[in-house]
Structures are given as C-alpha cells and as structure tokens.
Design a protein around this motif. Sequence first.
Motif, PDB file in Angstrom:
ATOM      1  N   HIS A   1     -28.771 -19.344  28.180  1.00  0.00           N
ATOM      2  CA  HIS A   1     -27.436 -19.176  28.778  1.00  0.00           C
ATOM      3  C   HIS A   1     -26.601 -20.453  28.675  1.00  0.00           C
ATOM      4  N   ILE A   2     -26.807 -21.177  27.582  1.00  0.00           N
ATOM      5  CA  ILE A   2     -25.995 -22.353  27.278  1.00  0.00           C
ATOM      6  C   ILE A   2     -24.932 -21.928  26.269  1.00  0.00           C
ATOM      7  N   LYS A   3     -23.710 -22.325  26.498  1.00  0.00           N
ATOM      8  CA  LYS A   3     -22.619 -21.890  25.636  1.00  0.00           C
ATOM      9  C   LYS A   3     -22.917 -22.236  24.186  1.00  0.00           C
ATOM     10  N   VAL A   4     -22.747 -21.277  23.314  1.00  0.00           N
ATOM     11  CA  VAL A   4     -23.050 -21.467  21.900  1.00  0.00           C
ATOM     12  C   VAL A   4     -21.963 -20.816  21.071  1.00  0.00           C
ATOM     13  N   GLY A   5     -21.620 -21.457  19.959  1.00  0.00           N
ATOM     14  CA  GLY A   5     -20.624 -20.888  19.059  1.00  0.00           C
ATOM     15  C   GLY A   5     -21.230 -19.786  18.211  1.00  0.00           C
ATOM     16  N   ASN A   6     -20.369 -18.998  17.620  1.00  0.00           N
ATOM     17  CA  ASN A   6     -20.818 -17.905  16.770  1.00  0.00           C
ATOM     18  C   ASN A   6     -21.171 -18.430  15.380  1.00  0.00           C
ATOM     19  N   ILE A   7     -21.828 -17.578  14.588  1.00  0.00           N
ATOM     20  CA  ILE A   7     -22.389 -18.005  13.309  1.00  0.00           C
ATOM     21  C   ILE A   7     -21.826 -17.149  12.182  1.00  0.00           C
ATOM     22  N   MET A   8     -21.422 -17.803  11.099  1.00  0.00           N
ATOM     23  CA  MET A   8     -21.002 -17.118   9.878  1.00  0.00           C
ATOM     24  C   MET A   8     -22.006 -17.444   8.778  1.00  0.00           C
ATOM     25  N   LEU A   9     -22.587 -16.405   8.164  1.00  0.00           N
ATOM     26  CA  LEU A   9     -23.540 -16.578   7.077  1.00  0.00           C
ATOM     27  C   LEU A   9     -22.872 -16.221   5.757  1.00  0.00           C
ATOM     28  N   ILE A  10     -22.942 -17.128   4.794  1.00  0.00           N
ATOM     29  CA  ILE A  10     -22.408 -16.888   3.464  1.00  0.00           C
ATOM     30  C   ILE A  10     -23.568 -16.921   2.485  1.00  0.00           C
ATOM     31  N   GLY A  11     -23.697 -15.887   1.686  1.00  0.00           N
ATOM     32  CA  GLY A  11     -24.795 -15.891   0.728  1.00  0.00           C
ATOM     33  C   GLY A  11     -24.654 -14.780  -0.275  1.00  0.00           C
ATOM     34  N   ASN A  12     -25.071 -15.054  -1.508  1.00  0.00           N
ATOM     35  CA  ASN A  12     -25.069 -14.023  -2.531  1.00  0.00           C
ATOM     36  C   ASN A  12     -25.872 -12.814  -2.074  1.00  0.00           C
TER      37      ASN A  12
END
Length: 367
Positions: free
Chosen positions: A39-50
């Motif tokens: 429950h610690i604030k965390v940013g979102n994740i963007m995955l880039i990949g072929n």
Amino acid sequence: MTVTLDSPKAIHAQLGRDVVDQAVALEQISVALYKHLQHIKVGNIMLIGNSGTGKTTIMRSIERLFSEHGAAIGHQNTIRLNANIVSNDESTDLESSVILARLAQNAHKLMGSSPNVDQFRDLIENAVVFLDEVDKIRAYVGDKPNPRGILAQESLLTLIEGEGVSLPLSVRNEQGGFDQHKVPIDTGRILFICGGAFEGLYDMVYRRVAGGETRDKLIQEYVVTESQEDMEQKIHFSLNDYVRYEDMFEYGMTPQFLGRFDEVIVLNDLTIKGLMRIFVDPPNSLFREARRYFASLGIELQASKEAVQRIAEHAYDNHRLGARALRMVFKRIMRGIEFDPHDHYLVKQAGEKKVLLLTRDLVDRYF
C-alpha cells in the motif's frame, strides 16, 4: 516450501519462473508490485516490446502470482483487457466504464456469497489492471487524428489520475433482505500495467539516431567472424538505450496520458538460449505439445540439443516476431512429418517403442 512475497527479490524469483530474458524489466516490475502489496504509492507501468517478447506472459504470471499466494490476500482482483475494448466503450459516466464494471464483477466472484463493503472496496482499490495493445489507441495515425484513440486515452487518464467514484453493492442484512450501498472508491490506488508492440517506434527512433539529428551515436561492437581470423564491425541498436518520452509523443501517446506512467520499460528481444528454453521448458511448449501428439500415434518424440538450438537460431533470425517465430519455424519442419512420420523414414524401432528423433540435419533440411 513456503513462498513469500516479502521483498522485490522474492517476487522477482516467482515471475522469473515464467518469463525468459527479461531479468532487468522484472526487477522494475517486482519493485512496483511490492510497493502495491504494501500500500505504498506506486506509479503505473508501460511495457514496450516486439510481438512475442513476453508482455502477455508477464501479465499472466502476475495474475497467477496474486491468485495463488496467500501473501497477496486482498490483491487477487486482476483483469486483462485489450485497449480496443476501452476505445469502443460508450459509457457515459466513469462508474459504468468497462474497466470498473469488470473489476466489480470480479470482486463479487472473489467475495462469494458473503460480500461486505470493506472487502469490496479493498478488492477494487488494490486491483491490477492489464491493458494490452495500448499502442492501438494512438491519438493520431500518420498525419490524421484518431478520434477513438484520443477519447480512449482521455477516458483512461481520468481513471488513472485518481477519481472518486461510487459503485453499487448489495449486502444481505440480518432480516434476510438486502441493503443497497454506494461504496466510495479511489481509483488512484489501482495499478495499471499497459503493454504494446508500438510497431514502427523502433524504426522511428533508429532513423532519428542514425540520421544525426541528435548527438547520440550508435554503439559499435566488434564480433569474431566464423573464420576466427578477423573482426567484423556491427551496429548494435537497442531501443532501450535511445527511446525518449518525445518519441512516444510523436508516436501518438499524449503527454498527459504518458505522464501517468512512472516506468516505461522496453523489453529485450529474446536470445537464442531464451528461445531454446521457451521451445522446451513450459508445460504448454511447442515441443511438449508435439510430444503429446506423436504419443497419441504410439511414437516418442525426442530432440537433440543441436536440433533445438538450430530451431531457436532460425527463430532468432525473425527476432521481430519474438517467441512466435518458434511456431513458424517448427511448423515448417513438422508439417509433412505430422501427417505421416513413417513415410519420412524417421521413426526408428527402439526395443518395444518407436522413436522419432529431431536432429540438426533434419532441421536444416527445411531451411
């Protein structure tokens, strides 16, 4: 053995069982997941990949991790959607959006016959939402605006930014009836993991770097040729070394939307060793599927290490397809053999069993 999720390294160890050749990416993802569990604030994740580099595998591995381990109690609500579903969502208000509707539906299933307000709130706010093919909701394609992509990014932005919404919940009371509740939800606590191939981004960034528009210089590496007598200079270009937020903006992701992602992670192309593992190891691997098929014909399928390596090498030549290239290569080899293995004089009698052995020479015969 008891499995714990009490550190990023522990989470990394679990995800690493399923995901090949993405150790560094998994480090970043594991830290984000640990913070989310705490429950610690965390940013979102963007995955880039072929295509075929493991985006969907990562998402499925996280789903399984959260659903199977008691340490993730209260975080089991995970959903996976194609971003096109969001762009086609015609909901007029946030509460009825397809994402929140799916999260609420999952929460009801997880609570079973005894729902309560606090549990419902936790299951929504502690959820993980996977959005695949997020690159398909570009704000524009070429020089033309893409209205659906613009609306989809704006809709997601509202949700990701942290909007206060109220979702309905029916709770059975002591009299046997139902009380209707409006449960306040903070959507900003939901973790979003978005992925996309971003086809064309690789070439776009390469042109920028190679064209001398910036001071960036392509990394040069020297490799020994097969003759072992001289060195050959090759250009090594890794998207991860050069991609910038400005490239993503040019591709069609709006600054406001992309600004909600603390981590933009570029997945590695798979190595030959990684492709070998993917071909053989997973329970549903191509090789194990083929073994089951030939077993139904009374034949045991075997493969030499050299044959597996050659299959992986041919797949690696089509690295932009990632692990999907394995299927293309293997089907090319096996098409006629699957129809009639005996016709190819490949099946040998070994005692009481019949054996079909894949060799390097057999693989090379089809290339």
